[in-house]
Design a protein around this motif. Sequence first.
Motif, PDB file in Angstrom:
ATOM      1  N   ARG A  57      38.452  33.250  45.467  1.00  0.00           N
ATOM      2  CA  ARG A  57      38.637  34.487  43.861  1.00  0.00           C
ATOM      3  C   ARG A  57      38.275  35.195  43.765  1.00  0.00           C
ATOM      4  O   ARG A  57      37.426  35.925  44.801  1.00  0.00           O
ATOM      5  N   CYS A  58      38.815  36.465  43.278  1.00  0.00           N
ATOM      6  CA  CYS A  58      38.909  37.714  42.611  1.00  0.00           C
ATOM      7  C   CYS A  58      36.677  37.934  42.184  1.00  0.00           C
ATOM      8  O   CYS A  58      36.536  37.052  41.775  1.00  0.00           O
ATOM      9  N   ARG A  59      36.821  38.657  42.685  1.00  0.00           N
ATOM     10  CA  ARG A  59      35.683  39.323  42.886  1.00  0.00           C
ATOM     11  C   ARG A  59      35.471  40.276  41.226  1.00  0.00           C
ATOM     12  O   ARG A  59      34.202  40.548  40.575  1.00  0.00           O
ATOM     13  N   HIS A  60      36.174  40.119  40.595  1.00  0.00           N
ATOM     14  CA  HIS A  60      36.228  40.607  39.262  1.00  0.00           C
ATOM     15  C   HIS A  60      36.428  40.043  38.139  1.00  0.00           C
ATOM     16  O   HIS A  60      35.946  39.737  36.715  1.00  0.00           O
ATOM     17  N   CYS A  61      37.697  38.958  38.156  1.00  0.00           N
ATOM     18  CA  CYS A  61      37.692  38.028  36.824  1.00  0.00           C
ATOM     19  C   CYS A  61      37.713  36.437  37.948  1.00  0.00           C
ATOM     20  O   CYS A  61      37.928  35.622  37.051  1.00  0.00           O
ATOM     21  N   ALA A  62      37.430  36.803  38.427  1.00  0.00           N
ATOM     22  CA  ALA A  62      37.290  34.995  39.252  1.00  0.00           C
ATOM     23  C   ALA A  62      39.091  34.271  39.282  1.00  0.00           C
ATOM     24  O   ALA A  62      38.915  32.892  39.068  1.00  0.00           O
ATOM     25  N   GLY A  63      40.038  35.422  39.120  1.00  0.00           N
ATOM     26  CA  GLY A  63      41.432  34.668  38.674  1.00  0.00           C
ATOM     27  C   GLY A  63      41.857  34.113  40.617  1.00  0.00           C
ATOM     28  O   GLY A  63      40.657  34.902  42.138  1.00  0.00           O
ATOM     29  N   PRO A  64      42.632  33.835  40.839  1.00  0.00           N
ATOM     30  CA  PRO A  64      43.103  33.052  42.596  1.00  0.00           C
ATOM     31  C   PRO A  64      43.608  33.952  43.068  1.00  0.00           C
ATOM     32  O   PRO A  64      44.267  35.412  43.062  1.00  0.00           O
ATOM     33  N   LEU A  65      43.257  33.899  44.592  1.00  0.00           N
ATOM     34  CA  LEU A  65      44.226  35.540  45.449  1.00  0.00           C
ATOM     35  C   LEU A  65      45.205  35.260  46.406  1.00  0.00           C
ATOM     36  O   LEU A  65      45.066  34.158  46.683  1.00  0.00           O
ATOM     37  N   GLU A  66      45.881  35.383  46.019  1.00  0.00           N
ATOM     38  CA  GLU A  66      47.560  35.781  46.658  1.00  0.00           C
ATOM     39  C   GLU A  66      47.547  36.791  47.612  1.00  0.00           C
ATOM     40  O   GLU A  66      47.234  37.776  47.671  1.00  0.00           O
ATOM     41  N   ALA A  67      48.412  35.923  48.942  1.00  0.00           N
ATOM     42  CA  ALA A  67      48.870  36.854  49.705  1.00  0.00           C
ATOM     43  C   ALA A  67      50.650  36.670  49.594  1.00  0.00           C
ATOM     44  O   ALA A  67      51.298  36.186  49.981  1.00  0.00           O
ATOM     45  N   PRO A  68      50.884  38.182  48.781  1.00  0.00           N
ATOM     46  CA  PRO A  68      52.238  38.379  48.326  1.00  0.00           C
ATOM     47  C   PRO A  68      53.100  38.666  50.261  1.00  0.00           C
ATOM     48  O   PRO A  68      52.302  39.111  50.744  1.00  0.00           O
ATOM     49  N   HIS A  80      35.203  37.947  51.598  1.00  0.00           N
ATOM     50  CA  HIS A  80      34.667  37.132  52.416  1.00  0.00           C
ATOM     51  C   HIS A  80      34.098  35.127  52.104  1.00  0.00           C
ATOM     52  O   HIS A  80      33.511  35.401  50.328  1.00  0.00           O
ATOM     53  N   CYS A  81      33.729  34.589  51.768  1.00  0.00           N
ATOM     54  CA  CYS A  81      33.392  33.243  51.553  1.00  0.00           C
ATOM     55  C   CYS A  81      31.803  33.302  50.974  1.00  0.00           C
ATOM     56  O   CYS A  81      31.007  33.487  51.301  1.00  0.00           O
ATOM     57  N   PRO A  82      32.332  33.190  49.305  1.00  0.00           N
ATOM     58  CA  PRO A  82      30.533  32.953  48.937  1.00  0.00           C
ATOM     59  C   PRO A  82      29.610  32.117  49.443  1.00  0.00           C
ATOM     60  O   PRO A  82      28.482  32.130  48.763  1.00  0.00           O
ATOM     61  N   GLU A  83      30.148  30.741  49.746  1.00  0.00           N
ATOM     62  CA  GLU A  83      30.022  29.521  49.872  1.00  0.00           C
ATOM     63  C   GLU A  83      29.233  29.593  51.484  1.00  0.00           C
ATOM     64  O   GLU A  83      28.300  29.162  51.811  1.00  0.00           O
ATOM     65  N   CYS A  84      30.082  29.848  52.547  1.00  0.00           N
ATOM     66  CA  CYS A  84      29.899  29.900  53.873  1.00  0.00           C
ATOM     67  C   CYS A  84      29.698  30.784  55.120  1.00  0.00           C
ATOM     68  O   CYS A  84      29.145  31.526  55.535  1.00  0.00           O
ATOM     69  N   GLY A  85      30.295  31.568  53.643  1.00  0.00           N
ATOM     70  CA  GLY A  85      30.437  33.456  54.509  1.00  0.00           C
ATOM     71  C   GLY A  85      31.691  33.750  55.513  1.00  0.00           C
ATOM     72  O   GLY A  85      31.302  34.783  56.093  1.00  0.00           O
ATOM     73  N   SER A  86      32.649  32.934  55.615  1.00  0.00           N
ATOM     74  CA  SER A  86      33.544  32.786  56.768  1.00  0.00           C
ATOM     75  C   SER A  86      34.498  34.278  55.666  1.00  0.00           C
ATOM     76  O   SER A  86      34.206  34.750  55.445  1.00  0.00           O
ATOM     77  N   PHE A  87      34.920  34.949  56.633  1.00  0.00           N
ATOM     78  CA  PHE A  87      35.669  35.980  56.704  1.00  0.00           C
ATOM     79  C   PHE A  87      37.551  35.692  57.068  1.00  0.00           C
ATOM     80  O   PHE A  87      38.466  36.439  56.362  1.00  0.00           O
TER      81      PHE A  87
END
Length: 715
Positions: A441-452, A470-477
Amino acid sequence: MSSENGQGGGGAEGAPPEQLALIRESVRKAKAPRAKPRTWRGAALAKERPVARVLVDKGVLHLDRYFDYAVPEELDADAQPGVRVRVRFGAGRHRVREGRREGGGLVDGFLIERREESDYAGPLAALAQVVSPEPVLGEELLGLARAVADRYAGSLADVLQLAVPPRSARAEQRPSPAPLPPPGAPGPGTWARYERGAAFLTALASGGAPRAVWHALPGPEWSEELARAVAATLASGRGALVVVPDGRAAARVDAALTSLLGEGRHALLTADAGPEKRYREWLAVRRGSVRAVVGTRAAMFAPVRDLGLVALWDDGDDSHSEPHAPQPHAREVLLLRAAQDKCAFLLGGWSCTVEAAQLVESGWARPLVAGREQVRAAAPLVRTVGDQDLARDEAARAARLPTLAWQAVREGLRHGPVLVQVPRRGYVPRTACARCREPARCRHCAGPLEAPDTGALRCGWCGRGEDSWHCPECGSFRLRAQVVGARRTAEELGRAFPAVPVRTSGREHVLDTVPGTPALVVSTPGAEPVAEGGYAAALLLDGWAMLGRPDLRAGEDALRRWIAAGALVRPQGAGGTVVVVAEPTLRPVQALVRWDPVGHAVRELAERAELGFPPVSRMAAVSGTAEAVAEFLGMVELPREAEVLGPVPVPVAAPGRPRRPGAPPPGEQWERALIRVPPGRGAALAAALKATQAARMARGSAAPVRVRIDPPDIG
């Protein structure tokens, strides 16, 4: 000073008659817009039926009625029922001169009828102009439009905007060809593969009105079978109407009809034809020169004379639902036409919707299906790859495609093209944490992150880039693709099979056909091209993405899209194979393996009946701001059997993204309430909603409320 110069200060008033004639002729031929039509002050009225009843094209519910106007004698001959007119609308009672109401803005309208007297006691305004003497609105079309408006709680003017195409003066001036005599009755052809197929054609050719729900066998023969049904109807001296989802399907039926009957016996009504050509074809139908019509959604209102058959192909396709008010569905409009004109009805497709199953279960229509032996002979072999198979498959963990899919592709490419269906377009539409699968999720608006295509992460809502996620749940990058798009899939397959050409078909560029030579064809659902000789194999990827949608129709829609892709594959006897990546225990997957969409629809219908969901019940959606929805529900006088579900919040629409019809404006928080009634009370519900909406509009309520009957998605 000459005499001509001596008159120069007086302008044209002192000019010689020759100059005045020249000036008038120049003005007459000038391309500058002429003055607006007059209100015919003091003009004599028509001696017979001096009152015209007009439907003004305002499209608001509280003005959904006819208005009376006086007919000037000069317009008497052209002002006939069904023509387009222009009238002045909006003048008050105080703007009356010489017994005539004047003023108001010019609006378009349709002349409905001529009368001797008016029910209105006050002064009448006069018709300002007859736009064209061509009658475009007949009694049958008017009755159908009124029925659709009542069915969907809309206005008659809005329906007529959908039913009557915009005028083209050049098309009206061209005469339509003379009608051709009825053709001979066609043979059964491939209809013989169905248990009652030949009898259905015989009934059409003899003037009967059979009603059938047709489960078409896989393969390209469906367009020819529709053409034979049309030809059988024409042989009886009646007209036929076929509505298909898109221009590609219309072109196939058009080619089949031309091959079977020749040129000049049918009209093709699609948006691709352009306004003038489309209106010319529509006029040929309206004038009776052509008795058969093939077209997309807007053709459902085509004014076919002596209508004997209405047919709809693939009623589950979203394209059959009109996005403009009052948002009718082609299936429901054709059902109204079948009842109004007492004509035959044919609802066909490779799959089967719950609404189609209800028509059969109620006894209104008969099933038109092939035996199980015919189905097994025409359908491809279907194999599944579930979660357990993926867990044991090393290749599936390292790459995107499991081993079975790779083997099917490799084997299929030896014999012809291979279809790969991907549920999303683009490159990597959605991403998630590679360790815990938490959506990114985006840090600013919680929107979905995409990879164009560029590879840089960006938000799908606000468009901001993200370079240190980085993942806020498990910290993975590390990230993984939730759903890989069609372009990324084509890229991966191109690297795996470098000697094989890769073609893509999607929203940006949709292919119609592909050659029968070995190739990989990556397509999004609904954009699959037809392969010459059929595909050797098909891969249906990311089945969970379609089955996991939070929608009542998710399973039905996924099965319809899978079967539509599988129907393009060669039969099992010719080596055709379909591999679907989805859990094999799920009901839609099992229905695909058995090639039994009818059984799936019947079970879905039974569950809908237990829960009281459409199509067993009639439902309406009321959406708007929380205050507006509460006000509307407080005003409306619902039938006593009605049940209100909600209101509940509607997801906020992100700016810059395409909106569905009826969705809230970007950034606004709306609520939605669902209102359902039992069978037989749909008309009362629509009337109550329409009356309340009209009352709110008449008193100028600021906050809008959107009402939709039979919403296609209810969550």
